[in-house]
Scaffold this active site. Sequence first.
Site, PDB file in Angstrom:
ATOM      1  N   HIS A  98      19.655  48.146  94.940  1.00  0.00           N
ATOM      2  CA  HIS A  98      19.594  48.685  96.309  1.00  0.00           C
ATOM      3  C   HIS A  98      19.866  50.191  96.282  1.00  0.00           C
ATOM      4  O   HIS A  98      20.710  50.711  97.006  1.00  0.00           O
ATOM      5  CB  HIS A  98      20.586  47.956  97.222  1.00  0.00           C
ATOM      6  CG  HIS A  98      20.226  48.048  98.683  1.00  0.00           C
ATOM      7  ND1 HIS A  98      20.715  49.033  99.504  1.00  0.00           N
ATOM      8  CD2 HIS A  98      19.414  47.284  99.456  1.00  0.00           C
ATOM      9  CE1 HIS A  98      20.238  48.872 100.734  1.00  0.00           C
ATOM     10  NE2 HIS A  98      19.441  47.812 100.726  1.00  0.00           N
ATOM     11  N   HIS A 121      29.108  43.658 105.515  1.00  0.00           N
ATOM     12  CA  HIS A 121      27.965  44.493 105.855  1.00  0.00           C
ATOM     13  C   HIS A 121      27.911  44.640 107.374  1.00  0.00           C
ATOM     14  O   HIS A 121      28.675  43.984 108.096  1.00  0.00           O
ATOM     15  CB  HIS A 121      26.678  43.862 105.307  1.00  0.00           C
ATOM     16  CG  HIS A 121      25.499  44.781 105.333  1.00  0.00           C
ATOM     17  ND1 HIS A 121      25.574  46.106 104.975  1.00  0.00           N
ATOM     18  CD2 HIS A 121      24.205  44.577 105.691  1.00  0.00           C
ATOM     19  CE1 HIS A 121      24.393  46.671 105.093  1.00  0.00           C
ATOM     20  NE2 HIS A 121      23.535  45.759 105.530  1.00  0.00           N
ATOM     21  N   ASP A 163      14.328  45.230 105.398  1.00  0.00           N
ATOM     22  CA  ASP A 163      14.030  45.472 103.986  1.00  0.00           C
ATOM     23  C   ASP A 163      14.374  44.287 103.100  1.00  0.00           C
ATOM     24  O   ASP A 163      14.122  44.317 101.888  1.00  0.00           O
ATOM     25  CB  ASP A 163      14.740  46.736 103.487  1.00  0.00           C
ATOM     26  CG  ASP A 163      16.257  46.683 103.636  1.00  0.00           C
ATOM     27  OD1 ASP A 163      16.730  46.191 104.674  1.00  0.00           O
ATOM     28  OD2 ASP A 163      16.965  47.160 102.730  1.00  0.00           O
ATOM     29  N   HIS A 164      14.908  43.224 103.692  1.00  0.00           N
ATOM     30  CA  HIS A 164      15.237  42.017 102.933  1.00  0.00           C
ATOM     31  C   HIS A 164      14.424  40.793 103.360  1.00  0.00           C
ATOM     32  O   HIS A 164      14.514  39.757 102.705  1.00  0.00           O
ATOM     33  CB  HIS A 164      16.733  41.702 103.056  1.00  0.00           C
ATOM     34  CG  HIS A 164      17.612  42.714 102.389  1.00  0.00           C
ATOM     35  ND1 HIS A 164      18.291  42.468 101.214  1.00  0.00           N
ATOM     36  CD2 HIS A 164      17.907  43.984 102.721  1.00  0.00           C
ATOM     37  CE1 HIS A 164      18.967  43.544 100.859  1.00  0.00           C
ATOM     38  NE2 HIS A 164      18.751  44.475 101.766  1.00  0.00           N
ATOM     39  N   HIS A 191      18.090  42.050 107.783  1.00  0.00           N
ATOM     40  CA  HIS A 191      17.529  43.387 107.918  1.00  0.00           C
ATOM     41  C   HIS A 191      16.118  43.400 107.337  1.00  0.00           C
ATOM     42  O   HIS A 191      15.811  42.681 106.378  1.00  0.00           O
ATOM     43  CB  HIS A 191      18.403  44.411 107.205  1.00  0.00           C
ATOM     44  CG  HIS A 191      19.618  44.789 107.991  1.00  0.00           C
ATOM     45  ND1 HIS A 191      20.665  45.497 107.452  1.00  0.00           N
ATOM     46  CD2 HIS A 191      19.951  44.571 109.301  1.00  0.00           C
ATOM     47  CE1 HIS A 191      21.594  45.688 108.377  1.00  0.00           C
ATOM     48  NE2 HIS A 191      21.188  45.143 109.495  1.00  0.00           N
ATOM     49  N   ASP A 204      23.653  43.373 100.436  1.00  0.00           N
ATOM     50  CA  ASP A 204      24.247  44.630 100.908  1.00  0.00           C
ATOM     51  C   ASP A 204      25.694  44.400 101.323  1.00  0.00           C
ATOM     52  O   ASP A 204      25.973  43.516 102.146  1.00  0.00           O
ATOM     53  CB  ASP A 204      23.466  45.168 102.105  1.00  0.00           C
ATOM     54  CG  ASP A 204      22.035  45.549 101.753  1.00  0.00           C
ATOM     55  OD1 ASP A 204      21.646  45.361 100.582  1.00  0.00           O
ATOM     56  OD2 ASP A 204      21.324  46.038 102.640  1.00  0.00           O
ATOM     57  N   HIS A 214      20.761  38.653 104.339  1.00  0.00           N
ATOM     58  CA  HIS A 214      20.870  39.029 105.743  1.00  0.00           C
ATOM     59  C   HIS A 214      19.466  39.306 106.264  1.00  0.00           C
ATOM     60  O   HIS A 214      18.496  39.277 105.495  1.00  0.00           O
ATOM     61  CB  HIS A 214      21.795  40.228 105.939  1.00  0.00           C
ATOM     62  CG  HIS A 214      21.378  41.482 105.249  1.00  0.00           C
ATOM     63  ND1 HIS A 214      21.311  41.607 103.874  1.00  0.00           N
ATOM     64  CD2 HIS A 214      20.976  42.694 105.743  1.00  0.00           C
ATOM     65  CE1 HIS A 214      20.916  42.832 103.563  1.00  0.00           C
ATOM     66  NE2 HIS A 214      20.692  43.500 104.680  1.00  0.00           N
TER      67      HIS A 214
END
Length: 309
Positions: free
Chosen positions: A268, A139, A65-66, A63, A210, A61
Amino acid sequence: MSLRVTFLGTSGAIPTTDRNPSSIFLRRSGEAFLFDVGEGTQRQMMRFGTGFDVDAVFLTHAHGDHVLGLPGLIQTWGFNGRSEPLVIYTPEGTRTSVVELIHAIGHEPDFPVSVEEVSPGSTIRDREEYTIRTIAVDHDAPAVGYALVEADRKGRFDRERAEELGVPAGPLFSRLHEGESVELEDGTVVDPDQVVGPSRPGRTVVYTGDTRPTHTVESAAEDADLLIHDATFADDEAGRARETRHSTAREAARLASNAGVKQLVLTHVSPRYAGNTGLLLREARDAFDGEIVLAEDGRTIEVPYPESA
């Protein structure tokens, strides 16, 4: 054939002094893949010696942090003279964001980069020896998980039996192992099923990104050799896990148990457990009797073939 997974980033949401944001490097024989590219991924690749010869990037995805490690990594590839094309797979509805991120500082990649949207339940890489499939997850953003599933391998060749049947060592052995019947000098025909055992299973690796625990992940992970599952929280934050569409370690372990997974890796990890990650392991072990690993940056796992293989 080697199948190796190296954890480059295992923290949830933000980095800590010990954990980078999410990224996983997978090498299968001569190919290498990145699953998620959190901030600082390229430095982790240097630190842990994975190499930079990545064939494709798979984003669960978009976001931060990814994905925030993508622009710097692509620029470094350019500085290092990369010319091979790169494909980046990303969930439906996120392509524009990923393209804008790559060009955020006005830098044009020095090699071909394509960004392809993928939908849950699709086969996005179909090779003779393996496939990579997307998995529907749950998610709070457009997201997918990924499963690398190897094809069955040939059965074992019984050389002793072949010799008993009069097959001379050499090319006829290979033809039989490839599934071809052969005729001997005396006219006798030997069929493959006389000297080749049943096909042997390949390996399956599943990465959720996630997500809440879902039936789609459980189905994809059935009998998997390695399941890498979101385990952001312990039981004390189960409500928070539901609100943010993450999983607890116990929920990940319960899913692994239902799926018959051989090895579970919890990743995670919320920074709130930085000094007490043992709590996540203890709660997971209450729900799963198999092998459990709490992911740490730099840890490498070799995925063996199933014992029956």
